[in-house]
Scaffold this motif. Structure first.
Motif, PDB file in Angstrom:
ATOM      1  N   ALA A   1       1.786  -5.665  -1.700  1.00 61.15           N
ATOM      2  CA  ALA A   1       2.549  -4.710  -2.500  1.00 61.15           C
ATOM      3  C   ALA A   1       1.713  -3.946  -3.520  1.00 61.15           C
ATOM      4  CB  ALA A   1       3.672  -5.453  -3.228  1.00 61.15           C
TER       5      ALA A   1
ATOM      6  N   ASP B   1       1.988   3.918  -1.567  1.00 65.35           N
ATOM      7  CA  ASP B   1       3.214   4.142  -2.331  1.00 65.35           C
ATOM      8  C   ASP B   1       4.200   3.093  -1.823  1.00 65.35           C
ATOM      9  OD1 ASP B   1       5.455   5.071  -3.676  1.00 65.35           O
ATOM     10  OD2 ASP B   1       5.675   6.870  -2.443  1.00 65.35           O
ATOM     11  N   PHE B   2       4.133   1.896  -2.424  1.00 66.89           N
ATOM     12  CA  PHE B   2       4.862   0.743  -1.907  1.00 66.89           C
ATOM     13  C   PHE B   2       6.292   0.732  -2.440  1.00 66.89           C
ATOM     14  CE2 PHE B   2       6.132  -3.720  -1.704  1.00 66.89           C
ATOM     15  CZ  PHE B   2       5.852  -3.990  -0.379  1.00 66.89           C
ATOM     16  N   ARG B   3       7.178   1.331  -1.678  1.00 66.07           N
ATOM     17  CA  ARG B   3       8.620   1.351  -1.945  1.00 66.07           C
ATOM     18  C   ARG B   3       9.299   1.754  -0.649  1.00 66.07           C
ATOM     19  NH1 ARG B   3      10.174   6.652  -2.105  1.00 66.07           N
ATOM     20  NH2 ARG B   3       8.432   8.092  -2.295  1.00 66.07           N
ATOM     21  N   GLU B   4      10.585   1.452  -0.515  1.00 65.30           N
ATOM     22  CA  GLU B   4      11.295   1.892   0.681  1.00 65.30           C
ATOM     23  C   GLU B   4      11.213   3.411   0.765  1.00 65.30           C
ATOM     24  OE1 GLU B   4      15.230   0.242   1.095  1.00 65.30           O
ATOM     25  OE2 GLU B   4      14.463  -1.804   0.930  1.00 65.30           O
TER      26      GLU B   4
ATOM     27  N   GLY C   1       8.417   4.917   1.016  1.00 69.64           N
ATOM     28  CA  GLY C   1       7.054   5.239   0.593  1.00 69.64           C
ATOM     29  C   GLY C   1       6.097   5.177   1.777  1.00 69.64           C
TER      30      GLY C   1
ATOM     31  N   TYR D   1       7.179   2.624   4.766  1.00 71.48           N
ATOM     32  CA  TYR D   1       7.893   1.374   4.465  1.00 71.48           C
ATOM     33  C   TYR D   1       9.388   1.589   4.667  1.00 71.48           C
ATOM     34  CZ  TYR D   1       3.519  -0.445   3.041  1.00 71.48           C
ATOM     35  OH  TYR D   1       2.215  -0.866   3.070  1.00 71.48           O
TER      36      TYR D   1
ATOM     37  N   ILE E   1      12.111  -3.368   2.058  1.00 66.80           N
ATOM     38  CA  ILE E   1      11.328  -4.258   1.214  1.00 66.80           C
ATOM     39  C   ILE E   1      12.287  -5.156   0.442  1.00 66.80           C
ATOM     40  CG2 ILE E   1       9.736  -4.416  -0.748  1.00 66.80           C
ATOM     41  CD1 ILE E   1       8.661  -1.619   0.101  1.00 66.80           C
TER      42      ILE E   1
ATOM     43  N   PRO F   1      11.589  -7.986  -2.245  1.00 68.29           N
ATOM     44  CA  PRO F   1      10.479  -8.594  -2.974  1.00 68.29           C
ATOM     45  C   PRO F   1      10.338 -10.096  -2.712  1.00 68.29           C
ATOM     46  CG  PRO F   1      11.597  -7.027  -4.378  1.00 68.29           C
ATOM     47  CD  PRO F   1      12.430  -7.164  -3.119  1.00 68.29           C
TER      48      PRO F   1
END
Length: 158
Positions: A29, A53-56, A58, A78, A81, A83
């Motif tokens: 992440a 860019d770690f996000r849904e 991203g 992505y 996600i 966590p």
């Protein structure tokens, strides 16, 4: 006209890691953490572009040039996600602007005593004569092992 083909494959890789799920998840992440292990040998490969860019929704990209002159290009989006529990992403692999494959991958992080059970499942379509499906699984296993080595080194520093 070039002959077109596709080959579908699914594989699963599992590992038990002596670190908690939040630390294992962090290795995927966090951009700085991932840059430590998601790479090629510095003496054989030169970085052209990297972003995460770690996000849904991203994206991630890792592009570099091998000593042979071949440019490899990983582009990812992505999809889901959760966590410390799950990452789902789709990605394409290119060599010299030729798309080799597209994949849907899921990584699950499950508590296992004091550690984590990691399970990666990948569904992949190889295009137009990709060498062998085993190449992708072998490469992914090497990357996971590099991630695990990074995680263990970070655990030792805590």
């Amino acid at each position: 006209m070039t002959e077109r083909s596709s080959h579908h494959d699914t594989f699963t890789i599992e590992r038990d890691i002596g670190a908690p799920p939040n630390l294992v998840f962090f290795a995927w992440a966090n951009a700085d953490a991932k840059a430590q292990w998601f790479t090629a040998p510095a003496d054989k490969w030169e970085l052209i572009e990297r972003h995460l860019d770690f996000r849904e929704g991203g994206t991630e990209r890792l592009k570099g040039r091998w000593q042979s002159g071949t440019v490899s290009d990983f582009t990812c989006e992505y999809r889901d996600i959760v966590p410390d529990q799950r990452i789902v992403y789709s990605y394409d692999m290119h060599h010299n602007d030729k798309r080799l494959s597209c994949s849907l991958a899921t990584i699950e992080f499950t508590p296992n005593g004091q550690g984590t059970h990691l399970k990666l499942t990948e569904q992949v379509v190889h295009f137009d004569g990709y060498p062998t499906p085993e190449d992708r699984k072998t490469g992914t296993e090497k990357l996971i092992d590099m991630a695990l080595a990074y995680i263990i080194s970070q655990k030792a520093e805590v």
